[in-house]
Design an enzyme around this catalytic site. Sequence first.
Site, mmCIF file in Angstrom:
data_model
loop_
_atom_site.group_PDB
_atom_site.id
_atom_site.type_symbol
_atom_site.label_atom_id
_atom_site.label_comp_id
_atom_site.label_asym_id
_atom_site.label_seq_id
_atom_site.Cartn_x
_atom_site.Cartn_y
_atom_site.Cartn_z
ATOM 1 N N ARG A 8 0.856 -1.186 0.000
ATOM 2 C CA ARG A 8 0.000 0.000 0.000
ATOM 3 C C ARG A 8 0.894 1.238 0.000
ATOM 4 O O ARG A 8 1.878 1.305 0.739
ATOM 5 C CB ARG A 8 -0.925 0.025 1.225
ATOM 6 C CG ARG A 8 -2.038 -1.013 1.207
ATOM 7 C CD ARG A 8 -3.096 -0.690 0.164
ATOM 8 N NE ARG A 8 -4.220 -1.616 0.199
ATOM 9 C CZ ARG A 8 -4.328 -2.717 -0.539
ATOM 10 N NH1 ARG A 8 -3.343 -3.028 -1.377
ATOM 11 N NH2 ARG A 8 -5.390 -3.484 -0.448
ATOM 12 N N GLU A 53 -3.119 7.533 -6.819
ATOM 13 C CA GLU A 53 -2.948 6.890 -8.116
ATOM 14 C C GLU A 53 -3.976 7.437 -9.101
ATOM 15 O O GLU A 53 -5.144 7.568 -8.745
ATOM 16 C CB GLU A 53 -3.107 5.370 -7.972
ATOM 17 C CG GLU A 53 -2.063 4.759 -7.045
ATOM 18 C CD GLU A 53 -2.190 3.255 -6.879
ATOM 19 O OE1 GLU A 53 -3.080 2.647 -7.531
ATOM 20 O OE2 GLU A 53 -1.404 2.659 -6.119
ATOM 21 N N HIS A 89 1.005 -0.002 -10.360
ATOM 22 C CA HIS A 89 0.182 -0.940 -9.589
ATOM 23 C C HIS A 89 -0.152 -2.188 -10.402
ATOM 24 O O HIS A 89 -1.313 -2.501 -10.655
ATOM 25 C CB HIS A 89 -1.100 -0.252 -9.119
ATOM 26 C CG HIS A 89 -1.679 -0.891 -7.886
ATOM 27 N ND1 HIS A 89 -2.385 -0.191 -6.952
ATOM 28 C CD2 HIS A 89 -1.641 -2.172 -7.427
ATOM 29 C CE1 HIS A 89 -2.795 -1.002 -5.977
ATOM 30 N NE2 HIS A 89 -2.339 -2.218 -6.254
#
Length: 309
Positions: A236, A265, A283
Site C-alpha cells: 500500500r 494513483e 500498480h
Amino acid sequence: MKHRIFIATSSFLDLNNDPTDLLKKNSIDYFFNEKGRTLTENEILNYLTDCDGVIAGTEKYNTNLLEKLTKLKVISRLGVGTDNIDLGKAESEGIKVISCKTSPIESVSEIIIAALIMLSRNITPMMNSLKDKKWEKRMGNLISNRNLGIVGLGKIGKKLVQQSKGFGLSYYAYDEYQDEEFAKKFEVKYVSLEKLFEKSDFISLNIPLTHKTENILNRDAFLKMKRKPIIVNTSRGELIDEDDLGEALKSGQISSVFLDVFRDEPFKSDKLLELDNFYGTPHIGAYAEETRSMLELEAVENLIREIKN
C-alpha cells in the site's frame, strides 16, 4: 428482480470474457469505471447511487460514503485485502463484504524479485541508454548472499522467501504474528523493526495498511537503515511517507526504491519521478494473466452469489 452493479476497479481486463458473460447470464446490468484511475469519494457516490452491488478495487469505502449508499447490498473486492473498506460500518449498514480467496502471491513475489535484480544490476538505466543509442556500462551488485528484510511475513512474504531461496539470501522478518515453524524450515530470523532496518541490504514491505503501519517508513526509519538498502513496496502506498522518501533518496540514506503502489494513483509526483534512483510501475503486482483472470472471475462469482441471496 433486475440487479445493477458497478465495476469500480480502475481496470477490468475481462481476459477471456468469462466474468462479463457470467453477469449477462444472470441478467445483471453492469458498467465500468472508465476513468482509468482510483475513484474519489464523490465519484463513487455518483456511480453507486442506483447500484446494489460493486466490484471494488482499492478505492476507499469510509463511514461517510457507506451511510449514503442506501441501496448497496454487496461489495465484492477484486483482491484479498479489505483495508480500504470500513468493515464495521458496512456490517451495520447491512452491506456484505467479500474478498477473493485467489491470492496474487506468486505474481507479487515475482515482481519483488525482479525489482531487486533490476535495481541491483542497474538494468533499467542501461536499457534506456541503449535505446538512446548510447553504449554505457554501469557496475552493479549481486543480490546473492545478502540480507533481505521482510516487513510482514504473511502469504506474500513467505512466498518471497520460498521463491528467492536459491540466491543464498539471509532473511530477517518483522511481524506481530510469528510462524516459528516456517521460520525454522526456511531459516528466517524474526527481529525487531529497528534491527531489520539495521541489518537489511534489501527491504520489502508486505503488510496491510492500518493506523499502526501508515508511514511505517518515514524519516526516522530511513535514518536507522545502516546499509543504504534498496526498498520495494508492493503493498500500500500509504506505508511510506513520500516526502521523507524523496529526502532519503537525495541524501543517499537509501540506495534506490521501487514502488508499485502509491498514496495517490495515478502517481504524478515530480519530486520523486525526477530522481535517478526512483523506479516505479503503475500498480501491476497482480497483473499476471494467470492470476488476474482468476481474480476477476472469482470477484464476479462472489458478487452474484451474495446479491441473489
